[in-house]
Design a protein around this motif. Structure first.
Motif, PDB file in Angstrom:
ATOM      1  N   SER A  63       3.558 -42.123  26.267  1.00 29.50           N
ATOM      2  CA  SER A  63       4.055 -41.848  24.405  1.00 29.50           C
ATOM      3  C   SER A  63       5.091 -43.510  24.579  1.00 29.50           C
ATOM      4  N   TYR A  64       5.745 -43.582  23.800  1.00 26.58           N
ATOM      5  CA  TYR A  64       5.473 -45.108  23.508  1.00 26.58           C
ATOM      6  C   TYR A  64       7.731 -44.987  23.586  1.00 26.58           C
ATOM      7  N   THR A  65       8.415 -45.584  23.963  1.00 28.32           N
ATOM      8  CA  THR A  65       9.684 -45.591  24.333  1.00 28.32           C
ATOM      9  C   THR A  65      10.091 -45.934  22.273  1.00 28.32           C
ATOM     10  N   LYS A  92       9.946 -59.771  30.169  1.00 26.54           N
ATOM     11  CA  LYS A  92       9.828 -59.316  31.036  1.00 26.54           C
ATOM     12  C   LYS A  92      10.330 -57.690  31.155  1.00 26.54           C
ATOM     13  N   ALA A  93      11.272 -57.796  29.813  1.00 29.00           N
ATOM     14  CA  ALA A  93      11.832 -56.480  30.225  1.00 29.00           C
ATOM     15  C   ALA A  93      10.962 -55.285  29.516  1.00 29.00           C
ATOM     16  N   MET A  94      10.561 -56.405  28.252  1.00 31.54           N
ATOM     17  CA  MET A  94       9.284 -54.988  27.815  1.00 31.54           C
ATOM     18  C   MET A  94       8.193 -55.701  28.570  1.00 31.54           C
ATOM     19  N   ASP A 140      14.717 -43.455  14.428  1.00 33.31           N
ATOM     20  CA  ASP A 140      14.726 -43.676  15.069  1.00 33.31           C
ATOM     21  C   ASP A 140      13.823 -45.204  16.170  1.00 33.31           C
ATOM     22  N   GLY A 141      13.517 -45.549  14.383  1.00 37.94           N
ATOM     23  CA  GLY A 141      12.511 -46.867  15.431  1.00 37.94           C
ATOM     24  C   GLY A 141      11.575 -47.552  15.513  1.00 37.94           C
ATOM     25  N   TRP A 142      11.149 -48.438  15.719  1.00 37.53           N
ATOM     26  CA  TRP A 142       9.795 -48.715  15.983  1.00 37.53           C
ATOM     27  C   TRP A 142      10.294 -49.008  17.445  1.00 37.53           C
ATOM     28  N   ASN A 143       8.412 -48.399  17.668  1.00 41.89           N
ATOM     29  CA  ASN A 143       8.300 -48.847  19.075  1.00 41.89           C
ATOM     30  C   ASN A 143       9.017 -49.721  19.966  1.00 41.89           C
ATOM     31  N   VAL A 144      10.050 -49.871  21.202  1.00 38.40           N
ATOM     32  CA  VAL A 144      10.353 -51.035  21.633  1.00 38.40           C
ATOM     33  C   VAL A 144       9.554 -51.546  21.786  1.00 38.40           C
ATOM     34  N   THR A 145       8.314 -52.067  22.314  1.00 36.51           N
ATOM     35  CA  THR A 145       7.204 -53.328  22.645  1.00 36.51           C
ATOM     36  C   THR A 145       6.652 -53.604  21.545  1.00 36.51           C
ATOM     37  N   THR A 187       5.207 -50.714  31.232  1.00 35.67           N
ATOM     38  CA  THR A 187       3.979 -50.184  32.133  1.00 35.67           C
ATOM     39  C   THR A 187       5.192 -48.390  32.256  1.00 35.67           C
ATOM     40  N   ILE A 188       6.644 -48.715  31.500  1.00 34.67           N
ATOM     41  CA  ILE A 188       6.848 -47.082  31.655  1.00 34.67           C
ATOM     42  C   ILE A 188       6.038 -46.153  30.830  1.00 34.67           C
ATOM     43  N   ASP A 189       5.874 -46.598  29.326  1.00 31.54           N
ATOM     44  CA  ASP A 189       5.454 -46.637  28.294  1.00 31.54           C
ATOM     45  C   ASP A 189       3.965 -45.756  28.584  1.00 31.54           C
TER      46      ASP A 189
END
Length: 357
Positions: free
Chosen positions: A230-232, A216-218, A271-276, A223-225
């Motif tokens: 852009s990807y968070t 659910k969170a991802m 800064d890491g991977w894209n969250v999704t 949707t936010i991205d």
């Protein structure tokens, strides 16, 4: 019977016509994708010193999805015969200038032609968007590296293997299950990225409720991205390091966030991977057909590694007398990234040579 035979004859006659139409239709192009003209750094920017025992050069190759991958090739100096070859990648979130390059250079010193490559969407390799991971595409990256090695004039195509570090250790074994051209696989300090994403560390989140919460969170993040265009990013290794951080997080920090292993192109260092990126790893399970893997596999793990259970449990799925689990005494997970006193390079090289024959 006559009707069936007539139908078969019509199909056989139609095949050349179908192929002819396909070849003449620009919307059904079946040629290999052209390599992207990547901008590759030419100066030595690795986190380890350059060896005077091997030759080094940059190379590129294209995977089955049309993504151009960048790699460093290491060849023993003055080699004249066709050589056994090894493709290397990892750790998950690292780049070829870090641990995989060190492995490649060390194994080249021991007589192998090696390539250390950046996976799709990372480092100097192509692919958009950046810093995206995929259990399918990243497994394909290893097979694409084998494609490249298969056509090199100085490679013995009967002796091609792969080596994965950390998250790429699990991906390497998965690639070997699917690709019988890979004669030998070594997984060093391995993670099963599908298991850890679906179940959490030590399977502490192994419930439908917890997985659904993460899904659910991802999904909401998607949707936010999309709305933002852009990807968070998830952030790399936590920085600053909390005093109460788990020991293995402190070990990661000591590698990725200090001069020991920091690299500006490494997501773990920055800064890491894209969250999704984690989402597909929850919907995919490695090693379902591990018991069918006929080629040789060595799993190398540190005795004190937090990730040891991944290696031990994966080894139990493998069958045959060409499988080996090597536990390194007094070594933690990150020791096997770069600690030359603890990484058993000679034993790894012996394993490759033994099962290449």
């Amino acid at each position: 019977m006559k009707k069936t035979l007539a139908t078969l004859i019509l199909l056989i006659i139609a095949i050349p016509l179908i192929n002819s139409k396909t070849m003449n239709n620009p919307n059904t192009n079946t040629t290999l994708a052209q390599a992207e003209n990547l901008q590759l750094t030419q100066e030595w920017d690795k986190v380890f010193p350059k060896s005077d025992k091997v030759d080094h050069k940059k190379v590129t190759f294209v995977n089955r999805y049309g993504i151009t991958l960048a790699a460093d090739m290491y060849t023993p100096k003055n080699a004249t015969d066709k050589l056994p070859a090894i493709a290397i990648s990892g750790p998950f979130g690292a780049v070829k200038e870090q641990s995989s390059g060190l492995y490649a250079q060390q194994l080249a010193e021991r007589g192998f032609l090696t390539i250390a490559f950046d996976p799709s969407f990372t480092g100097e390799s192509g692919g958009m968007p950046r810093r995206m991971a995929s259990p399918d595409i990243n497994t394909e990256d290893f097979s694409a590296a084998v494609d490249f090695l298969e056509v090199q004039p100085n490679v013995d195509t009967d002796r091609i293997g792969i080596l994965g570090v950390c998250g790429w250790g699990g991906i390497a074994i998965q690639a070997a299950i699917n690709d019988p051209r890979i004669k030998v696989t070594v997984a060093s300090t391995m993670y099963d990225m599908t298991r850890v994403n679906a179940n959490g560390y030590y399977d502490s989140e192994d419930s439908p409720e917890q997985r659904n919460s993460k899904r659910k969170a991802m999904a909401e993040q998607r949707t936010i991205d999309y709305r933002n265009g852009s990807y968070t990013r998830a952030g790399g290794v936590v920085d600053p390091l909390p005093d109460d951080a788990p020991l293995f997080v402190k070990e990661y920090y000591d590698y990725y966030k200090t001069p020991r292993g920091y690299h500006e192109r490494s997501g773990n260092s920055t800064d890491g991977w894209n969250v999704t990126s984690n989402l597909p790893f929850m919907n995919f399970r490695f090693f379902e057909y591990a018991d069918e893997l006929e080629s040789a596999v060595m799993i190398v793990h540190g005795e004190k590694a937090h990730s040891l259970y991944f290696g031990e449990d994966t080894f139990k799925k493998l069958h045959g007398d060409n499988k080996e689990l090597l536990i390194v005494a007094d070594a933690n997970h990150v020791d096997l990234y770069d600690n030359l006193e603890k990484i058993p390079f000679n034993q790894i090289a012996t394993f490759f040579n033994t099962w290449f024959k």
